[in-house]
Design a protein around this motif. Structure first.
Motif, PDB file in Angstrom:
ATOM      1  N   VAL A   1      45.389  27.306  46.980  1.00 17.94           N
ATOM      2  CA  VAL A   1      44.242  27.944  46.315  1.00 17.94           C
ATOM      3  C   VAL A   1      44.730  28.500  44.977  1.00 17.94           C
ATOM      4  O   VAL A   1      45.919  28.794  44.822  1.00 17.94           O
ATOM      5  CB  VAL A   1      43.621  29.082  47.172  1.00 17.94           C
ATOM      6  CG1 VAL A   1      43.003  28.545  48.443  1.00 17.94           C
ATOM      7  CG2 VAL A   1      44.654  30.157  47.500  1.00 17.94           C
TER       8      VAL A   1
ATOM      9  N   GLU B   1      35.644  25.355  45.650  1.00 17.64           N
ATOM     10  CA  GLU B   1      35.641  26.203  46.848  1.00 17.64           C
ATOM     11  C   GLU B   1      37.030  26.805  47.117  1.00 17.64           C
ATOM     12  O   GLU B   1      37.152  27.694  47.948  1.00 17.64           O
ATOM     13  CB  GLU B   1      35.134  25.402  48.063  1.00 17.64           C
ATOM     14  CG  GLU B   1      36.072  24.344  48.620  1.00 17.64           C
ATOM     15  CD  GLU B   1      36.281  23.116  47.724  1.00 17.64           C
ATOM     16  OE1 GLU B   1      35.584  22.978  46.707  1.00 17.64           O
ATOM     17  OE2 GLU B   1      37.186  22.306  48.030  1.00 17.64           O
ATOM     18  N   ARG B   2      38.033  26.330  46.412  1.00 15.26           N
ATOM     19  CA  ARG B   2      39.390  26.885  46.589  1.00 15.26           C
ATOM     20  C   ARG B   2      39.859  27.614  45.339  1.00 15.26           C
ATOM     21  O   ARG B   2      41.050  27.875  45.171  1.00 15.26           O
ATOM     22  CB  ARG B   2      40.367  25.756  46.949  1.00 15.26           C
ATOM     23  CG  ARG B   2      40.241  25.328  48.402  1.00 15.26           C
ATOM     24  CD  ARG B   2      40.608  23.879  48.595  1.00 15.26           C
ATOM     25  NE  ARG B   2      41.964  23.603  48.178  1.00 15.26           N
ATOM     26  CZ  ARG B   2      42.483  22.380  48.117  1.00 15.26           C
ATOM     27  NH1 ARG B   2      41.748  21.330  48.454  1.00 15.26           N
ATOM     28  NH2 ARG B   2      43.722  22.187  47.734  1.00 15.26           N
ATOM     29  N   PHE B   3      38.917  27.925  44.461  1.00 13.02           N
ATOM     30  CA  PHE B   3      39.246  28.645  43.236  1.00 13.02           C
ATOM     31  C   PHE B   3      38.643  30.044  43.313  1.00 13.02           C
ATOM     32  O   PHE B   3      37.483  30.204  43.701  1.00 13.02           O
ATOM     33  CB  PHE B   3      38.692  27.899  42.018  1.00 13.02           C
ATOM     34  CG  PHE B   3      38.986  28.606  40.724  1.00 13.02           C
ATOM     35  CD1 PHE B   3      40.233  28.460  40.110  1.00 13.02           C
ATOM     36  CD2 PHE B   3      38.048  29.429  40.135  1.00 13.02           C
ATOM     37  CE1 PHE B   3      40.522  29.124  38.932  1.00 13.02           C
ATOM     38  CE2 PHE B   3      38.328  30.101  38.950  1.00 13.02           C
ATOM     39  CZ  PHE B   3      39.561  29.943  38.345  1.00 13.02           C
ATOM     40  N   VAL B   4      39.421  31.057  42.956  1.00 11.08           N
ATOM     41  CA  VAL B   4      38.976  32.446  43.081  1.00 11.08           C
ATOM     42  C   VAL B   4      39.083  33.125  41.710  1.00 11.08           C
ATOM     43  O   VAL B   4      40.173  33.191  41.138  1.00 11.08           O
ATOM     44  CB  VAL B   4      39.843  33.213  44.116  1.00 11.08           C
ATOM     45  CG1 VAL B   4      39.310  34.629  44.311  1.00 11.08           C
ATOM     46  CG2 VAL B   4      39.897  32.466  45.443  1.00 11.08           C
ATOM     47  N   GLU B   5      37.966  33.606  41.228  1.00  5.41           N
ATOM     48  CA  GLU B   5      37.948  34.300  39.928  1.00  5.41           C
ATOM     49  C   GLU B   5      37.859  35.802  40.174  1.00  5.41           C
ATOM     50  O   GLU B   5      36.922  36.279  40.814  1.00  5.41           O
ATOM     51  CB  GLU B   5      36.743  33.811  39.117  1.00  5.41           C
ATOM     52  CG  GLU B   5      36.481  34.583  37.838  1.00  5.41           C
ATOM     53  CD  GLU B   5      37.618  34.500  36.825  1.00  5.41           C
ATOM     54  OE1 GLU B   5      38.394  35.470  36.743  1.00  5.41           O
ATOM     55  OE2 GLU B   5      37.718  33.475  36.112  1.00  5.41           O
ATOM     56  N   LEU B   6      38.844  36.539  39.650  1.00  9.94           N
ATOM     57  CA  LEU B   6      38.913  37.976  39.926  1.00  9.94           C
ATOM     58  C   LEU B   6      38.505  38.854  38.755  1.00  9.94           C
ATOM     59  O   LEU B   6      38.492  40.075  38.879  1.00  9.94           O
ATOM     60  CB  LEU B   6      40.335  38.346  40.360  1.00  9.94           C
ATOM     61  CG  LEU B   6      40.706  37.726  41.700  1.00  9.94           C
ATOM     62  CD1 LEU B   6      41.632  36.558  41.494  1.00  9.94           C
ATOM     63  CD2 LEU B   6      41.285  38.744  42.642  1.00  9.94           C
TER      64      LEU B   6
ATOM     65  N   VAL C   1      45.425  40.440  46.417  1.00 16.14           N
ATOM     66  CA  VAL C   1      44.512  39.513  47.103  1.00 16.14           C
ATOM     67  C   VAL C   1      45.279  38.239  47.470  1.00 16.14           C
ATOM     68  O   VAL C   1      45.157  37.715  48.588  1.00 16.14           O
ATOM     69  CB  VAL C   1      43.278  39.185  46.229  1.00 16.14           C
ATOM     70  CG1 VAL C   1      42.533  37.969  46.757  1.00 16.14           C
ATOM     71  CG2 VAL C   1      42.334  40.381  46.163  1.00 16.14           C
TER      72      VAL C   1
ATOM     73  N   GLY D   1      47.366  38.835  50.483  1.00 14.02           N
ATOM     74  CA  GLY D   1      46.538  38.808  51.693  1.00 14.02           C
ATOM     75  C   GLY D   1      46.160  37.393  52.078  1.00 14.02           C
ATOM     76  O   GLY D   1      46.210  37.019  53.258  1.00 14.02           O
ATOM     77  N   MET D   2      45.785  36.579  51.095  1.00 11.69           N
ATOM     78  CA  MET D   2      45.408  35.192  51.401  1.00 11.69           C
ATOM     79  C   MET D   2      46.598  34.423  51.971  1.00 11.69           C
ATOM     80  O   MET D   2      46.446  33.616  52.895  1.00 11.69           O
ATOM     81  CB  MET D   2      44.885  34.488  50.140  1.00 11.69           C
ATOM     82  CG  MET D   2      43.559  35.051  49.645  1.00 11.69           C
ATOM     83  SD  MET D   2      42.868  34.123  48.254  1.00 11.69           S
ATOM     84  CE  MET D   2      42.044  32.781  49.151  1.00 11.69           C
TER      85      MET D   2
ATOM     86  N   LEU E   1      49.021  35.648  53.711  1.00 11.81           N
ATOM     87  CA  LEU E   1      49.266  36.108  55.081  1.00 11.81           C
ATOM     88  C   LEU E   1      48.256  35.507  56.056  1.00 11.81           C
ATOM     89  O   LEU E   1      48.463  35.513  57.261  1.00 11.81           O
ATOM     90  CB  LEU E   1      49.249  37.637  55.156  1.00 11.81           C
ATOM     91  CG  LEU E   1      50.341  38.330  54.324  1.00 11.81           C
ATOM     92  CD1 LEU E   1      50.251  39.841  54.471  1.00 11.81           C
ATOM     93  CD2 LEU E   1      51.734  37.857  54.699  1.00 11.81           C
ATOM     94  N   ALA E   2      47.149  34.987  55.512  1.00 14.21           N
ATOM     95  CA  ALA E   2      46.172  34.285  56.353  1.00 14.21           C
ATOM     96  C   ALA E   2      46.306  32.765  56.176  1.00 14.21           C
ATOM     97  O   ALA E   2      45.356  32.025  56.459  1.00 14.21           O
ATOM     98  CB  ALA E   2      44.766  34.758  56.022  1.00 14.21           C
TER      99      ALA E   2
ATOM    100  N   LYS F   1      47.111  30.710  53.381  1.00 16.08           N
ATOM    101  CA  LYS F   1      46.909  29.974  52.135  1.00 16.08           C
ATOM    102  C   LYS F   1      48.186  29.958  51.289  1.00 16.08           C
ATOM    103  O   LYS F   1      49.114  30.733  51.521  1.00 16.08           O
ATOM    104  CB  LYS F   1      45.760  30.594  51.321  1.00 16.08           C
ATOM    105  CG  LYS F   1      44.425  30.626  52.049  1.00 16.08           C
ATOM    106  CD  LYS F   1      43.916  29.227  52.345  1.00 16.08           C
ATOM    107  CE  LYS F   1      42.612  29.263  53.127  1.00 16.08           C
ATOM    108  NZ  LYS F   1      42.287  27.935  53.692  1.00 16.08           N
TER     109      LYS F   1
ATOM    110  N   ALA G   1      55.565  37.155  50.913  1.00 22.63           N
ATOM    111  CA  ALA G   1      54.309  36.400  50.896  1.00 22.63           C
ATOM    112  C   ALA G   1      54.505  35.113  50.089  1.00 22.63           C
ATOM    113  O   ALA G   1      55.188  35.102  49.077  1.00 22.63           O
ATOM    114  CB  ALA G   1      53.199  37.252  50.278  1.00 22.63           C
TER     115      ALA G   1
END
Lengths: 324, 287
Positions: free
Chosen positions: A38, A59-64, A74, A77-78, A80-81, A83, A111
């Protein structure tokens, strides 16, 4: 030049491409290969070249937004789940502004996050010193478990991005804004942690990284006509450092110069000096920014003014030879 | 979530009392650490580990587990005590808190202790990590919930609000924030150091669903967690009003007890008080 590395024959007017473009293409390739990859970005999608990934895998792109500290945590955290996050920004902000978040939530946490610091070095140019990261290698190199990679050109940046996705653990990728000469090809071998001998030599060795590898090669080729034989080693991985290759060339030449677009403290020069002081002390000269902030200007002007041009490298080789 | 029957509620209240006693014993043995926050959050951590969370202490990495992120890592004695009672590790190990070689680091470390979801301590970064987990789980269509316990004081940090905006943007309805609204931080009362009120209004204007409760009422907390699960379009936050140092009279609501442990005499007095409370709960004299 080393014939086994499939390098581009040295040209006066080489083809130019930016390492950030290699990152952008590497992201898409890594994303095609592994659905867990991601990409996170803090309002710099176009200029970090995350855009191609965003278009291909929205769907795998995250804009902060402008929030690099949140982005680092973030991403932790991702990861650790499950990604494999790549966080993209300018190096002055990430790993600059978010250094503690990287330290605690990524490095200490082990991480599996990849940090891409674009616009690193003084060659950012007109934007000025606020946007010219000159301490990022040092910041990242001091963190236990952090792999630090400084690709020398577009092609190597692409390979480094794909390789970063393959290894487990935090990685820092240092990228430049400017188009810089292509030196390596698709066939040039790349392995994290293994330095490559671009040019062999007997009298002195130049350990270099990033786009200044080109200047180092040019300096070494010029010096041949003055009967000085300088080896050029591309240390694309600052951590873990390829001690074996560094030791081999320190023993052979007994005179070394480091070249990087970074403060002369804490980066490649610091890493080589720490290693050789313990293993095999030889005279060392450091090419880089000497404890100063940069300023606005054209990249080529800044490289010259701050002492990282071809002439400065040649002088440093001669200085170190005089100290042998 | 299963219904909380009266008999179980009483068991949980006794468990919270036991955990408070353990916290005092751990801190006096360690000789350093934080007293007020852990005591104040004992009821909520008992409710989490013994009623709310889906988890398996024998298989801490069970993929179906809910994730609990502790953002204000300094209150870790309460989490350690609750985890030990839940069966993650022997209760006798609690005495190793903060000592060389311990799995119970002064601030929690993910790699030191199975079941510790993440490393924390520097304030203001837990909600970001919890939001990252929640987003990744949503991407995978996983049903797990993520809980993030936070302090009120760490809402001074800009990063907390970066994460608040982020969680609302991505409609992380699988994320429940829990704020320990105890009104103290290390330098004093929160409203003197950097006013936070009205926290409820702030979260609502950031597009979160807000539930305010008495953080010492286990039933209210359990009900709030159940309500949070029904909110569809938003993340939810439970603002739990608590008394720092709860259960030990001379520590209650005093910011001086934020960051120090009791000495031997103070610990003995605290334990006497908590044992008296224990007797009253057993006799049914306290709700």
């Amino acid at each position: 030049m080393n014939p086994n590395l499939y390098l581009i024959k040295y040209l006066l007017k080489p083809e130019m491409k930016a390492t950030r473009d290699g990152y952008g293409e590497g992201l898409v390739l890594a994303g095609e290969k592994n659905k867990d990859v991601v990409v996170l970005c803090a309002d710099l999608t176009e200029s970090t070249r995350s855009l191609a990934f965003q278009k291909k895998f929205p769907e795998r792109f995250v804009e902060l937004g402008v929030a690099e500290q949140n982005m680092a945590s973030v991403a932790a955290g991702m990861s650790l789940a499950g990604k494999i996050p790549f966080v993209s920004s300018y190096a002055t902000f990430s790993p600059g502004r978010n250094n503690e978040q990287i330290r605690t939530t990524i490095a200490y946490n082990e991480a599996n996050v990849k940090i891409a610091g674009a616009h690193a070095g003084i060659s950012v140019g007109p934007d000025g010193a606020t946007h010219q990261a000159l301490e990022d290698i040092g910041l990242m190199r001091m963190l236990p478990g952090m792999t630090v990679i400084v690709p020398c050109d577009y092609e190597e940046a692409k390979k480094a991005t794909m390789a970063a996705a393959e290894i487990i653990g935090p990685v820092y990728l240092r990228l430049g804004r400017e188009k810089t000469p292509l030196m390596t090809t698709f066939d040039t071998p790349f392995k994290i942690g293994r330095a490559e001998v671009f040019k062999d030599g007997r009298d002195a060795v130049i350990f270099c990284c990033g786009s200044l590898v080109y200047n180092a090669v040019k300096a070494a080729l010029d010096l041949e006509s003055e009967r000085i034989s300088a080896a050029v080693i591309n240390i694309h991985t600052i951590k873990p450092l390829d001690g074996e290759t560094i030791l081999k060339y320190a023993r052979r030449t007994k005179a070394a110069v480091t070249v990087e677009e970074h403060q002369i403290y804490g980066g490649l020069g610091g890493a080589v000096a720490e290693f050789l002081a313990k293993e095999f002390p030889v005279p060392l000269e450091f090419i880089g920014v000497n404890d100063k902030f940069g300023e606005s200007g054209r990249p080529d002007e800044l490289i010259e003014k701050y002492g990282m041009g071809v002439a400065a490298i040649k002088k440093a080789v001669k200085r170190v030879l005089a100290r042998k | 979530m299963e219904e909380l029957h009266e008999t179980k509620l009483k068991q949980l209240e006794l468990k919270a009392n036991q955990i408070r006693q353990d916290i005092i014993a751990m801190l006096v043995e360690a000789g350093s650490g934080h007293s007020a926050g852990p005591l104040g959050m004992a009821d909520i951590f008992v409710a989490l580990y013994f009623h709310v969370l889906k988890h398996d202490p024998r298989h801490p990495e069970w993929p179906g587990r809910d994730r609990l992120v502790l953002s204000n890592g300094h209150i870790c004695p309460v989490r350690y005590a609750a985890m030990a009672h839940a069966g993650y590790f022997p209760i006798s190990e609690l005495k190793t808190l903060r000592k060389l070689g311990t799995r119970l680091q002064g601030h929690p470390h993910r790699l030191a202790l199975p079941g510790m979801e993440t490393t924390s301590g520097p304030l203001g970064s837990g909600l970001s990590q919890a939001a990252g987990m929640a987003l990744a789980l949503k991407m995978d269509g996983a049903p797990n919930r993520v809980y993030c316990a936070m302090s009120d004081g760490e809402h001074d940090a800009g990063q907390t609000w970066e994460a608040v905006m982020f969680a609302a943007k991505y409609k992380l309805n699988n994320l429940t924030g829990i704020i320990d609204r105890n009104n103290i931080q290390i330098d004093g009362y929160t409203e003197d150091i950097m006013p936070l009120d009205d926290l409820k209004d702030k979260y609502e204007s950031f597009n979160w669903h807000v539930i305010e409760i008495n953080g010492h009422n286990i039933r209210e907390f359990v009900d709030a967690c159940a309500t949070a699960q029904t909110i569809f379009e938003k993340p939810a936050v439970i603002i739990a009003h608590t008394i720092p140092g709860k259960g030990v009279d001379f520590m209650e609501s005093k910011f001086e007890w934020h960051g120090k442990p009791p000495n031997k005499e103070e610990a003995a007095a605290a334990l006497r008080e908590l044992r008296t409370l224990q007797g009253q709960i057993e006799a049914g004299h306290i709700d």
